[in-house]
Design a protein around this motif. Structure first.
Motif, PDB file in Angstrom:
ATOM      1  N   PHE A  81     -13.861 -13.925   8.414  1.00 43.40           N
ATOM      2  CA  PHE A  81     -14.306 -12.763   7.639  1.00 43.40           C
ATOM      3  C   PHE A  81     -13.124 -11.879   7.253  1.00 43.40           C
ATOM      4  O   PHE A  81     -12.947 -11.530   6.071  1.00 43.40           O
ATOM      5  N   SER A  82     -12.309 -11.513   8.226  1.00 40.27           N
ATOM      6  CA  SER A  82     -11.191 -10.611   7.955  1.00 40.27           C
ATOM      7  C   SER A  82     -10.135 -11.270   7.087  1.00 40.27           C
ATOM      8  O   SER A  82      -9.584 -10.639   6.172  1.00 40.27           O
ATOM      9  N   GLN A  83      -9.843 -12.553   7.319  1.00 38.34           N
ATOM     10  CA  GLN A  83      -8.834 -13.237   6.512  1.00 38.34           C
ATOM     11  C   GLN A  83      -9.299 -13.418   5.078  1.00 38.34           C
ATOM     12  O   GLN A  83      -8.493 -13.346   4.144  1.00 38.34           O
ATOM     13  N   THR A  84     -10.589 -13.647   4.877  1.00 44.20           N
ATOM     14  CA  THR A  84     -11.109 -13.754   3.512  1.00 44.20           C
ATOM     15  C   THR A  84     -10.895 -12.461   2.748  1.00 44.20           C
ATOM     16  O   THR A  84     -10.481 -12.470   1.579  1.00 44.20           O
ATOM     17  N   ILE A  85     -11.133 -11.336   3.397  1.00 41.03           N
ATOM     18  CA  ILE A  85     -10.962 -10.042   2.736  1.00 41.03           C
ATOM     19  C   ILE A  85      -9.487  -9.716   2.530  1.00 41.03           C
ATOM     20  O   ILE A  85      -9.078  -9.292   1.443  1.00 41.03           O
ATOM     21  N   ILE A  86      -8.670  -9.928   3.559  1.00 42.78           N
ATOM     22  CA  ILE A  86      -7.239  -9.611   3.454  1.00 42.78           C
ATOM     23  C   ILE A  86      -6.557 -10.503   2.414  1.00 42.78           C
ATOM     24  O   ILE A  86      -5.793 -10.024   1.563  1.00 42.78           O
ATOM     25  N   GLU A  87      -6.831 -11.814   2.469  1.00 43.95           N
ATOM     26  CA  GLU A  87      -6.238 -12.718   1.490  1.00 43.95           C
ATOM     27  C   GLU A  87      -6.851 -12.513   0.103  1.00 43.95           C
ATOM     28  O   GLU A  87      -6.176 -12.706  -0.907  1.00 43.95           O
ATOM     29  N   GLY A  88      -8.114 -12.124   0.061  1.00 41.25           N
ATOM     30  CA  GLY A  88      -8.749 -11.831  -1.220  1.00 41.25           C
ATOM     31  C   GLY A  88      -8.110 -10.645  -1.912  1.00 41.25           C
ATOM     32  O   GLY A  88      -8.054 -10.591  -3.146  1.00 41.25           O
ATOM     33  N   SER A  89      -7.615  -9.681  -1.130  1.00 38.24           N
ATOM     34  CA  SER A  89      -6.986  -8.502  -1.720  1.00 38.24           C
ATOM     35  C   SER A  89      -5.692  -8.844  -2.456  1.00 38.24           C
ATOM     36  O   SER A  89      -5.260  -8.101  -3.339  1.00 38.24           O
ATOM     37  N   THR A  90      -5.078  -9.961  -2.114  1.00 39.31           N
ATOM     38  CA  THR A  90      -3.834 -10.372  -2.794  1.00 39.31           C
ATOM     39  C   THR A  90      -4.026 -11.639  -3.629  1.00 39.31           C
ATOM     40  O   THR A  90      -3.049 -12.225  -4.087  1.00 39.31           O
ATOM     41  N   ALA A  91      -5.275 -12.068  -3.806  1.00 46.14           N
ATOM     42  CA  ALA A  91      -5.527 -13.327  -4.506  1.00 46.14           C
ATOM     43  C   ALA A  91      -5.042 -13.285  -5.950  1.00 46.14           C
ATOM     44  O   ALA A  91      -4.374 -14.213  -6.427  1.00 46.14           O
ATOM     45  N   TYR A  92      -5.367 -12.227  -6.670  1.00 47.97           N
ATOM     46  CA  TYR A  92      -4.938 -12.119  -8.062  1.00 47.97           C
ATOM     47  C   TYR A  92      -3.425 -11.931  -8.164  1.00 47.97           C
ATOM     48  O   TYR A  92      -2.774 -12.484  -9.045  1.00 47.97           O
ATOM     49  N   ILE A  93      -2.878 -11.154  -7.240  1.00 47.49           N
ATOM     50  CA  ILE A  93      -1.429 -10.894  -7.259  1.00 47.49           C
ATOM     51  C   ILE A  93      -0.655 -12.183  -6.998  1.00 47.49           C
ATOM     52  O   ILE A  93       0.307 -12.503  -7.707  1.00 47.49           O
ATOM     53  N   ASN A  94      -1.072 -12.953  -6.003  1.00 47.43           N
ATOM     54  CA  ASN A  94      -0.376 -14.197  -5.667  1.00 47.43           C
ATOM     55  C   ASN A  94      -0.567 -15.282  -6.719  1.00 47.43           C
ATOM     56  O   ASN A  94       0.234 -16.213  -6.792  1.00 47.43           O
ATOM     57  N   SER A  95      -1.636 -15.185  -7.493  1.00 42.55           N
ATOM     58  CA  SER A  95      -1.911 -16.184  -8.532  1.00 42.55           C
ATOM     59  C   SER A  95      -1.538 -15.678  -9.917  1.00 42.55           C
ATOM     60  O   SER A  95      -2.065 -16.169 -10.918  1.00 42.55           O
ATOM     61  N   SER A  96      -0.650 -14.698  -9.963  1.00 44.99           N
ATOM     62  CA  SER A  96      -0.303 -14.076 -11.244  1.00 44.99           C
ATOM     63  C   SER A  96       0.265 -15.077 -12.252  1.00 44.99           C
ATOM     64  O   SER A  96       0.013 -14.968 -13.453  1.00 44.99           O
ATOM     65  N   ALA A  97       1.006 -16.084 -11.763  1.00 41.50           N
ATOM     66  CA  ALA A  97       1.587 -17.069 -12.677  1.00 41.50           C
ATOM     67  C   ALA A  97       0.494 -17.862 -13.396  1.00 41.50           C
ATOM     68  O   ALA A  97       0.588 -18.113 -14.610  1.00 41.50           O
ATOM     69  N   TYR A  98      -0.548 -18.246 -12.670  1.00 43.66           N
ATOM     70  CA  TYR A  98      -1.666 -18.974 -13.288  1.00 43.66           C
ATOM     71  C   TYR A  98      -2.440 -18.068 -14.243  1.00 43.66           C
ATOM     72  O   TYR A  98      -2.814 -18.481 -15.342  1.00 43.66           O
TER      73      TYR A  98
END
Length: 260
Positions: A81-98
């Motif tokens: 649960f916590s990792q989904t939210i924490i990683e979700g908060s940077t999902a768009y930032i980390n996938s900026s190239a795509y």
């Protein structure tokens, strides 16, 4: 605005081959050239559960046969649960190239986060199965309830990650704030302690929606039925949360490539 968010969700789900492949590749790359691979997660989680269980089980005066399964289920389910939210908060930032180079549905990157953490859950859940095999299943009748409970649990985690990811793309300080909030939430949610242990401050549990969510997936595995209040809180959060998340996503969908 809601309709735009819903269309993006529909197109993202239809592209399941893409986000499952990306999520699986991330797990493989993280443990590339390792003989044990993702099972290092299982080993480290098992050591954490064993050490915390021995210490806090003794401090709380708990029987290890009851406390270790309780703790393992709590930590494993809180982890996804916590990792989904924490990683979700940077999902768009980390996938900026795509995002900047290809016109794809944006919620693909949120589903990728959920899938990756479900793969990790599958590895860590071996600890829960092992402890249930050692100490025995409390009730076989309640076990099937875990499946719909897990689905509802992840549905709530996903909409929170969607909101966190969108706001974090706009405000870059938010990922650190979200990580800190999740750390605080860990200590005020009955994960390493039982809800009945808070006699003076029981409102912390009763008014904590995360306490109901973790209880939803934990109760069936420890031989208990989730209460109607627990189901009501989880379903209510899912309904209103998804309406809000899809409306927010639809409103700012086209701005994401500029923000990242």
């Amino acid at each position: 605005m809601f309709s735009l968010g819903f269309v993006d969700l529909k197109e993202s789900i239809a592209s399941w081959r893409l986000w499952t492949l990306l999520g699986w590749l991330e797990v493989r790359q993280r443990y590339a050239r390792s003989r044990v691979g993702p099972f290092w997660l299982t080993i480290s989680t098992g050591v954490l559960i064993g050490s915390i269980g021995m210490v806090y089980g003794t401090l709380f005066g708990q029987k290890l046969s009851d406390y270790l399964p309780y703790l393992a289920i709590s930590l494993v389910m809180w982890g996804i649960f916590s990792q989904t939210i924490i990683e979700g908060s940077t999902a768009y930032i980390n996938s900026s190239a795509y995002i900047r180079q290809a016109s794809t549905p944006k919620l693909i990157f949120m589903l990728q986060v959920v899938w990756r953490n479900l793969v990790i859950l599958a590895h860590n859940f071996l600890i829960v199965l092992l402890l249930l095999a050692i100490f025995g299943v409390k009730s076989w009748v309640t076990l099937p309830v875990f499946i719909p409970a897990l689905i509802l649990y992840m549905i709530n985690a996903l909409w929170i990650a969607m909101v966190a990811g969108l706001l974090s793309a706009r405000f870059r300080d938010l990922p650190q704030i979200i990580a800190a909030i999740m750390q605080i939430a860990f200590y005020v949610t009955p994960i390493i302690f039982r809800p009945v242990a808070l006699t003076r401050f029981s409102l912390i549990v009763r008014l904590n929606p995360l306490a109901h969510l973790i209880e939803l997936v934990r109760a069936p595995l420890i031989g208990e039925w989730p209460t109607p209040i627990t189901w009501g809180v989880a379903i209510g959060m899912a309904v209103f949360g998804w309406i809000f998340a899809l409306a927010l996503t639809g409103r700012y969908l086209k701005r994401i490539p500029y923000w990242v």
